[in-house]
Design a protein around this motif. Structure first.
Motif, PDB file in Angstrom:
ATOM      1  N   SER A  45       0.828  -1.198   0.000  1.00  8.47           N
ATOM      2  CA  SER A  45       0.000   0.000   0.000  1.00  8.47           C
ATOM      3  C   SER A  45       0.864   1.251   0.000  1.00  8.47           C
ATOM      4  N   PRO A  46       0.312   2.379  -0.456  1.00  8.89           N
ATOM      5  CA  PRO A  46       1.098   3.614  -0.554  1.00  8.89           C
ATOM      6  C   PRO A  46       1.771   3.972   0.774  1.00  8.89           C
ATOM      7  N   GLY A  47       3.021   4.379   0.682  1.00  6.86           N
ATOM      8  CA  GLY A  47       3.761   4.811   1.859  1.00  6.86           C
ATOM      9  C   GLY A  47       4.482   3.712   2.596  1.00  6.86           C
ATOM     10  N   THR A  48       4.182   2.454   2.304  1.00  3.85           N
ATOM     11  CA  THR A  48       4.831   1.352   3.012  1.00  3.85           C
ATOM     12  C   THR A  48       6.318   1.291   2.666  1.00  3.85           C
ATOM     13  N   GLY A  49       7.140   1.086   3.677  1.00  6.74           N
ATOM     14  CA  GLY A  49       8.583   0.998   3.461  1.00  6.74           C
ATOM     15  C   GLY A  49       9.180  -0.195   4.181  1.00  6.74           C
ATOM     16  N   ALA A  50      10.505  -0.325   4.062  1.00 10.55           N
ATOM     17  CA  ALA A  50      11.213  -1.450   4.666  1.00 10.55           C
ATOM     18  C   ALA A  50      12.503  -0.969   5.307  1.00 10.55           C
ATOM     19  N   VAL A  51      12.967  -1.743   6.280  1.00  7.62           N
ATOM     20  CA  VAL A  51      14.265  -1.536   6.902  1.00  7.62           C
ATOM     21  C   VAL A  51      15.124  -2.753   6.602  1.00  7.62           C
ATOM     22  N   VAL A  52      16.402  -2.531   6.303  1.00  9.10           N
ATOM     23  CA  VAL A  52      17.341  -3.615   6.053  1.00  9.10           C
ATOM     24  C   VAL A  52      18.360  -3.645   7.187  1.00  9.10           C
ATOM     25  N   ALA A  53      18.487  -4.800   7.830  1.00 14.08           N
ATOM     26  CA  ALA A  53      19.467  -4.985   8.901  1.00 14.08           C
ATOM     27  C   ALA A  53      20.761  -5.515   8.292  1.00 14.08           C
ATOM     28  N   LEU A  54      21.791  -4.690   8.315  1.00 15.46           N
ATOM     29  CA  LEU A  54      23.095  -5.047   7.758  1.00 15.46           C
ATOM     30  C   LEU A  54      24.003  -5.440   8.908  1.00 15.46           C
ATOM     31  N   GLY A  55      24.404  -6.726   8.964  1.00 16.92           N
ATOM     32  CA  GLY A  55      25.153  -7.144  10.136  1.00 16.92           C
ATOM     33  C   GLY A  55      25.900  -8.450   9.957  1.00 16.92           C
ATOM     34  N   ASP A  56      26.261  -9.038  11.104  1.00 15.64           N
ATOM     35  CA  ASP A  56      27.068 -10.253  11.142  1.00 15.64           C
ATOM     36  C   ASP A  56      26.261 -11.395  11.760  1.00 15.64           C
ATOM     37  N   SER A  57      26.920 -12.298  12.494  1.00 19.20           N
ATOM     38  CA  SER A  57      26.228 -13.490  12.991  1.00 19.20           C
ATOM     39  C   SER A  57      25.145 -13.178  14.015  1.00 19.20           C
ATOM     40  N   ILE A  58      25.265 -12.072  14.748  1.00 19.01           N
ATOM     41  CA  ILE A  58      24.217 -11.738  15.710  1.00 19.01           C
ATOM     42  C   ILE A  58      22.937 -11.403  14.966  1.00 19.01           C
ATOM     43  N   THR A  59      23.051 -10.635  13.898  1.00 16.78           N
ATOM     44  CA  THR A  59      21.890 -10.338  13.067  1.00 16.78           C
ATOM     45  C   THR A  59      21.423 -11.585  12.324  1.00 16.78           C
ATOM     46  N   THR A  83       3.718   3.395  12.384  1.00 21.48           N
ATOM     47  CA  THR A  83       4.764   3.490  11.368  1.00 21.48           C
ATOM     48  C   THR A  83       4.317   2.818  10.085  1.00 21.48           C
ATOM     49  N   ALA A  84       4.825   3.338   8.965  1.00 21.75           N
ATOM     50  CA  ALA A  84       4.591   2.706   7.657  1.00 21.75           C
ATOM     51  C   ALA A  84       5.730   1.768   7.287  1.00 21.75           C
ATOM     52  N   ILE A  85       6.743   1.643   8.155  1.00 22.31           N
ATOM     53  CA  ILE A  85       7.817   0.679   7.934  1.00 22.31           C
ATOM     54  C   ILE A  85       7.291  -0.696   8.338  1.00 22.31           C
ATOM     55  N   LYS A  86       7.113  -1.560   7.364  1.00 23.69           N
ATOM     56  CA  LYS A  86       6.559  -2.901   7.613  1.00 23.69           C
ATOM     57  C   LYS A  86       7.469  -4.020   7.113  1.00 23.69           C
ATOM     58  N   GLY A  87       8.288  -3.751   6.119  1.00 24.79           N
ATOM     59  CA  GLY A  87       9.187  -4.765   5.596  1.00 24.79           C
ATOM     60  C   GLY A  87      10.484  -4.821   6.384  1.00 24.79           C
ATOM     61  N   VAL A  88      11.002  -6.024   6.589  1.00 31.46           N
ATOM     62  CA  VAL A  88      12.298  -6.219   7.244  1.00 31.46           C
ATOM     63  C   VAL A  88      13.087  -7.243   6.432  1.00 31.46           C
ATOM     64  N   ALA A  89      14.260  -6.853   5.980  1.00 36.31           N
ATOM     65  CA  ALA A  89      15.167  -7.773   5.288  1.00 36.31           C
ATOM     66  C   ALA A  89      16.390  -7.984   6.170  1.00 36.31           C
ATOM     67  N   ASN A  90      16.683  -9.240   6.471  1.00 33.18           N
ATOM     68  CA  ASN A  90      17.829  -9.583   7.321  1.00 33.18           C
ATOM     69  C   ASN A  90      19.029  -9.874   6.427  1.00 33.18           C
ATOM     70  N   GLU A  91      19.983  -8.956   6.404  1.00 28.81           N
ATOM     71  CA  GLU A  91      21.176  -9.102   5.564  1.00 28.81           C
ATOM     72  C   GLU A  91      22.421  -9.307   6.429  1.00 28.81           C
ATOM     73  N   GLY A  92      22.278 -10.173   7.426  1.00 30.67           N
ATOM     74  CA  GLY A  92      23.421 -10.554   8.251  1.00 30.67           C
ATOM     75  C   GLY A  92      24.160 -11.741   7.653  1.00 30.67           C
ATOM     76  N   ILE A  93      25.467 -11.790   7.851  1.00 25.34           N
ATOM     77  CA  ILE A  93      26.282 -12.939   7.459  1.00 25.34           C
ATOM     78  C   ILE A  93      27.195 -13.280   8.627  1.00 25.34           C
ATOM     79  N   SER A  94      27.166 -14.524   9.065  1.00 23.27           N
ATOM     80  CA  SER A  94      28.017 -14.946  10.165  1.00 23.27           C
ATOM     81  C   SER A  94      29.487 -14.711   9.845  1.00 23.27           C
ATOM     82  N   GLY A  95      30.186 -14.037  10.755  1.00 22.66           N
ATOM     83  CA  GLY A  95      31.606 -13.757  10.579  1.00 22.66           C
ATOM     84  C   GLY A  95      31.900 -12.541   9.731  1.00 22.66           C
ATOM     85  N   ASN A  96      30.876 -11.844   9.275  1.00 23.84           N
ATOM     86  CA  ASN A  96      31.083 -10.739   8.344  1.00 23.84           C
ATOM     87  C   ASN A  96      31.785  -9.551   8.999  1.00 23.84           C
TER      88      ASN A  96
END
Length: 397
Positions: free
Chosen positions: A187-201, A228-241
């Motif tokens: 829907s209009p205005g909906t957004g996402a947050v991306v978590a950029l991290g390592d093994s904890i993420t 909030t209109a932030i509804k999407g979450v992408a987990n971009e963690g990599i262990s050891g990164n």
């Protein structure tokens, strides 16, 4: 039960013929699930993968992104399906729908490239147990995927992608293969947050198969609030990164574009990374790290994204902890808290540390190795994120 009924309606009640993917004016594409790509062994021909993922933002016209980012030759997917999980490798009857690519049932992805499927008619709810089934017809060289999924998926020989039952899926895997994103028209205005991290993420020491990584808990909070209109979450963690150097995956700097900025609908980058750079005798200084953080912030801001910086959590008791690394951690955290270069700050150090020893994690949050939080610690991290900190007023790209 209500979620299962809703999920049945997603794919079972729609036509497989082309249809509009969204009817609301201003609807746009938003990432609802993501996992960072890396090398995951050898690419095998005539192999099927049944991959279990959890959506965040709801929407219509679901599309998947297949990645051959680390391949050295083309890979051909002979058939691809998406359905809703019932239990194990079994799907809700009638939910498994064929995905196409430019109208074709098969697609070849060149080395180093990604491809999006055509939109799938119907609505995909938030928190759906989405199952993507792939048949790799032709492949060789390195495979692309995400090694530590903290989720059980399934694999088998031959083409079983269309099957809704579990009988043909004879092997289990703890990795995701080739799939690195799912998007929806939201829907209009909906957004996402991306978590950029390592093994904890990435979720190490959280409970496998229960979606208890801190970004999962955050996704549940976002779904539960109307503020909030932030509804999407992408987990971009990599262990050891690491932020600065390749090793366990490409560095945060080198994968920022593919794993974060390329996803649609991203409003905010949540940067929580650095402990792997500074662990014992690495020679990395606080100034080295600050320069890396500044580059990530500058590139994200240039793309119109907000950036939340998270302080590095305590890790005394981990075998690579020493006083030198602790001193660098404290300098970095001071920069994150006080520099003003981030749009907002989340203080994971303060959330997780023991009141009796600020260099150690609180024992009730410790997953057992003094670096990775358990489920309770993961939830505490997500609960410490101020929801309004995920939104700022930057020009969107």
């Amino acid at each position: 039960m209500a979620l299962v009924v809703a999920a049945i309606c997603v794919f079972a009640s729609v036509s497989v013929s082309p249809a509009p993917v969204a009817s609301s004016a201003g609807a746009h594409e938003v990432v609802t699930w993501g996992a960072s790509a890396d090398r995951v062994g050898d690419a095998l021909p005539d192999r099927s993968y049944r991959l279990i993922v959890r959506t965040s933002a709801a929407g219509t016209g679901a599309r998947i992104r297949l990645s051959n980012a680390f391949g050295d030759r083309p890979i051909t997917f002979g058939s691809t399906y998406a359905g809703i999980r019932k239990v194990g490798a079994a799907l809700v009857p009638g939910s498994n729908r064929r995905l196409t690519f430019g109208g074709s049932r098969s697609v070849t992805v060149a080395a180093g490239q990604t491809v999006h499927s055509d939109p799938l008619p119907g609505r995909l709810p938030a928190a759906a147990a989405l199952v993507v089934s792939l048949h790799v017809a032709q492949a060789g060289g390195p495979a692309t995927g995400h090694g530590m999924a903290m989720q059980t998926s399934y694999t088998t020989s031959g083409d079983h992608a269309a099957e809704e039952g579990a009988a043909g899926w004879t092997e289990r895997t703890g990795s995701w293969y080739y799939l690195d994103a799912v998007t929806v028209r939201a829907s209009p205005g909906t957004g996402a947050v991306v978590a950029l991290g390592d093994s904890i993420t990435d979720g190490w020491q959280s409970s496998t198969g229960l979606d208890r990584r801190w970004p999962d808990y955050l996704a549940r909070r976002l779904q539960a609030t109307d503020s909030t209109a932030i509804k999407g979450v992408a987990n971009e963690g990599i262990s050891g990164n690491k932020v600065l150097a390749d090793g366990a995956g490409q560095s945060a700097l080198n994968r920022l574009q593919r794993d974060v900025l390329s996803h649609p609908g991203v409003r905010t980058v949540f940067l929580f990374e650095g402990v792997n750079d500074i662990k014992a005798h690495s020679g990395v200084t606080a100034q080295d790290m600050i320069a890396g953080y500044r580059e990530i912030v500058d590139r994200a801001h240039a793309a119109g994204k907000c950036v939340v910086g998270a302080t590095i959590a305590p890790f005394k008791g981990w075998h690579e902890w020493d006083a030198e690394a602790e001193a660098v951690r404290r300098q970095i955290n001071e920069f994150i808290r006080t520099s003003g270069e981030f749009d907002a700050v989340t203080d994971f150090d303060r959330t997780l540390r023991s009141p009796y020893d600020s260099e150690r994690m609180l024992p009730s949050f410790d997953g057992g190795d003094h670096l990775h939080p358990n489920d309770k610690g993961m939830q505490a991290m997500a609960d410490s994120v101020a929801i309004d900190s995920l939104t700022c007023h930057r020009r969107r790209s």
